[in-house]
Design an enzyme around this catalytic site. Sequence first.
Site, PDB file in Angstrom:
ATOM      1  N   GLU A 203      85.861  71.660 -14.130  1.00 48.63           N
ATOM      2  CA  GLU A 203      85.477  72.509 -15.258  1.00 48.63           C
ATOM      3  C   GLU A 203      84.840  73.811 -14.777  1.00 48.63           C
ATOM      4  O   GLU A 203      85.108  74.890 -15.326  1.00 48.63           O
ATOM      5  CB  GLU A 203      84.503  71.771 -16.180  1.00 48.63           C
ATOM      6  CG  GLU A 203      84.091  72.610 -17.377  1.00 48.63           C
ATOM      7  CD  GLU A 203      83.057  71.945 -18.262  1.00 48.63           C
ATOM      8  OE1 GLU A 203      82.402  72.669 -19.041  1.00 48.63           O
ATOM      9  OE2 GLU A 203      82.889  70.707 -18.192  1.00 48.63           O
TER      10      GLU A 203
ATOM     11  N   CYS B 228      77.960  69.610 -24.196  1.00 50.12           N
ATOM     12  CA  CYS B 228      78.609  68.871 -25.271  1.00 50.12           C
ATOM     13  C   CYS B 228      77.622  67.914 -25.940  1.00 50.12           C
ATOM     14  O   CYS B 228      76.797  67.284 -25.271  1.00 50.12           O
ATOM     15  CB  CYS B 228      79.787  68.096 -24.693  1.00 50.12           C
ATOM     16  SG  CYS B 228      80.657  67.082 -25.910  1.00 50.12           S
TER      17      CYS B 228
END
Length: 276
Positions: A126, A189
């Site tokens: 990521e 998140c």
Amino acid sequence: MKKIIRAKAMGFCMGVERAVAIVQKIADEKEDNAVTLGPIIHNQQIVDKFASLGIPAVESIEEVKEGRAVIRAHGVPLSERKKLEDKGVEIIDGTCPKVIASHKIVQKYSSLGYHIIIVGDKNHGEIKGLAGYADDFDIIGNADEASLINPPDKSMVISQTTIKESEFESVCRVLKEKNRNVIVHNSICSATNDRQNAVKKLAGEVDALLVIGGKNSANTKRLYLTVKEMNVPCWHISTVEEIPPEISSYDTIGLTAGASTPDWIVDEVENSLLHL
């Protein structure tokens, strides 16, 4: 018999479910020439399953010759997308929507001339993907590393979606002390926070705890570290075969799992514990 308690929030997150469903659909169609660019998620059992169904994971663009390429849940740099397009490869995007949102933020601020500061594990997929949307950037992993950089006046800081809130906050404090104009985008998140809060609660209710997930899974590692910091006996395992013999001496055992761990692996671990 052992008492097994599962964390209230654990296992697959929305982005992982979506990515796995995309590859499963391709497998069900039984068409050739499909690969995933990197592991679709950080779980070796899932990666091996799809490889056995004819959809292997490849590590570089050079290995993609034709057909279809599924972009992993963690995303890829913009340059890799362009290389796939130049090869005429059909791109199927398995990137987590929340990671895509981070890409757009980085791209926007980079286009406005901002220095981008990315907080996370520098070797994580990521992070590499995020960096690929920035022209000028630093990658830092913690507050100590933050203290070593001098953010320009126009700077924006953003995080890996799976790091702990406390990690990001400590980095931002250091950066703000150096430059109060640093713009902060908290892109952690909600599923990461939910799993962290759930494991903290669970750790207070059990004698020992097993954290189940891939050894290369960032969020799984952080779940394990959170329990360790609470001085609760715990082990990070990937499969039922890794259950430590010492666990048999505890009566109440907690289970949690990283965002890339399928339910069936957790079920196997729980069934094994119940028969100790």
